[in-house]
Design an enzyme around this catalytic site. Structure first.
Site, short mmCIF file in Angstrom:
data_model
loop_
_atom_site.label_atom_id
_atom_site.label_comp_id
_atom_site.label_asym_id
_atom_site.label_seq_id
_atom_site.Cartn_x
_atom_site.Cartn_y
_atom_site.Cartn_z
N LYS A 114 0.82 -1.21 0.00
CA LYS A 114 0.00 0.00 0.00
C LYS A 114 0.86 1.26 0.00
O LYS A 114 0.52 2.24 -0.66
CB LYS A 114 -0.94 0.02 1.20
CG LYS A 114 -2.12 -0.93 1.07
CD LYS A 114 -3.18 -0.62 2.13
CE LYS A 114 -4.29 -1.66 2.12
NZ LYS A 114 -5.20 -1.48 3.25
N LYS A 197 -7.97 -11.75 -8.99
CA LYS A 197 -8.94 -11.83 -7.91
C LYS A 197 -10.05 -10.80 -8.14
O LYS A 197 -9.77 -9.67 -8.53
CB LYS A 197 -8.21 -11.54 -6.59
CG LYS A 197 -8.98 -11.91 -5.36
CD LYS A 197 -8.15 -11.70 -4.10
CE LYS A 197 -9.09 -11.54 -2.90
NZ LYS A 197 -8.42 -11.08 -1.71
N LYS A 200 -13.36 -4.79 -6.17
CA LYS A 200 -14.15 -3.61 -6.52
C LYS A 200 -13.30 -2.56 -7.21
O LYS A 200 -13.81 -1.69 -7.89
CB LYS A 200 -14.82 -3.03 -5.27
CG LYS A 200 -13.83 -2.48 -4.26
CD LYS A 200 -14.55 -1.79 -3.16
CE LYS A 200 -13.68 -1.06 -2.19
NZ LYS A 200 -12.31 -1.42 -1.97
#
Ligand code: TRP
Length: 334
Positions: A114, A197, A200
């Protein structure tokens, strides 16, 4: 006999959960409520480790909670609450942060991913200490079982290390939790890009199935799912990722073996198979969606349920926190 404790949570990061959350988390949670004294949390404090719009965060928090309930997590059987309503999470996180190594936290792969994505100056200290807050979530409730996706396994491993470290430094205090990892059978891939995978944040939403979407839109996405040119309904993750993914979803939602579904569709085309799957998904999603939307029509009532559950969670959490403060040597208010 008292049941073993279970803790799990999900971030309020979307307006609707997708089928991967439903199969990977909610169905599993629903099924574990009988055997465990379960705590299911909407982890809003984790969500704010990346920037959130305040009004949207509140809305997503309610929506996430409503979907837990609609999927069968019962706030009368399990404790279902919003993390920030139980201050003990943040309090224990602080204590645990003082026994977490800087290098140890720096090895968390999710943080590394991240912070690379957002850039070192954008990544907050909260994002860095995210796993410590997660450890606090789990340890506060003396949870034995922690159902998580395998991307969270390293965080549970850290939690175990912190529990053991605290116990050996300050005396036996925490239960050392065990992760309950969902295997390959529950990993759901994008319907248009079945080697990635389902997420969203996918560029195209055509391959992502949302629980709260209009059911016709969902049905269409299923009928348009990518397959292959072989024309045989057969599980082969490497050669036939699209069909294999659809088989996984079919099996997970019906509780059937993949081989029995292959047999049912032997000699029939993908069209039939997709129609069958579409019907399964529609039958599963429709009542959940209807119930969630109904709950969201009365946010005051939903908030009441969540507050009452937070009260229950607080009672359990405060017991652990009192012991921790005592062990650490903090002078308590009389
Ligand atoms: N980090 C988890 C995720 O993103 C959510 C989470 C927060 C969690 N606290 C937890 C999961 C405690 C299990 C137990 O999926």
């Amino acid at each position: 006999m008292t049941k073993p404790r279970l803790f799990s949570g999900m971030q309020p990061s979307a307006d609707s959960l997708q089928i991967g959350n439903y199969i990977g988390a909610l169905m599993q949670w629903r099924g574990m409520q009988d055997d465990y004294d379960a705590f299911f949390t909407v982890v809003d404090l984790h969500a704010i480790t990346v920037p959130q719009d305040p009004a949207q965060l509140r809305e997503k928090t309610r929506r996430t909670a409503a979907q837990y309930i609609a999927a069968g997590v019962e706030p009368s059987r399990s404790t279902l609450y919003v993390q920030s309503q139980v201050p003990a999470h943040a309090e224990l996180a602080w204590i645990l942060s003082t026994i977490t190594g800087f290098g140890e936290a720096g090895r968390m792969t999710q943080f590394k991913d991240k912070s690379q994505r957002y850039g070192a100056d954008q990544a907050s200290v909260g994002l860095f200490t995210y796993p410590v807050l997660m450890a606090a979530d789990i340890l506060l409730f003396q949870a034995e079982a922690v159902p998580v996706g395998d991307d969270q396994k390293q965080h549970v491993e850290l939690t175990r290390n912190l529990a053991e470290r605290f116990n050996s430094r300050f005396g036996e205090t925490f239960v050392v939790p065990t992760p309950v990892i969902q295997g390959e059978t529950a990993r759901i891939y994008d319907l248009q890009d079945p080697t990635s995978k389902m997420s969203k944040s996918a560029e195209s939403q055509a391959g992502v199935l949302y629980l709260l979407d209009d059911i016709n839109a969902t049905a269409k996405k299923v009928m348009r799912a990518v397959t292959d040119s072989e024309g045989v309904v057969r599980y082969d993750r490497a050669e036939k990722p699209g069909v294999s993914n659809l088989l996984t979803i079919y099996a997970a939602l019906t509780g059937r073996e993949i081989s029995s579904i292959e047999d049912e569709y032997a000699g029939r085309g993908y069209g039939d198979f997709k129609k069958g799957l579409r019907d399964v998904i529609v039958a599963e999603f429709e009542p959940v969606r209807a119930r969630a939307l109904e709950l969201l029509e009365d946010p005051a009532e939903l908030d009441r349920v969540l507050s009452a559950n937070a009260e229950r969670a607080s009672e359990a959490a405060e017991q652990t926190l009192a012991t921790v403060y005592e062990r650490v040597g903090l002078l308590r208010r009389g």
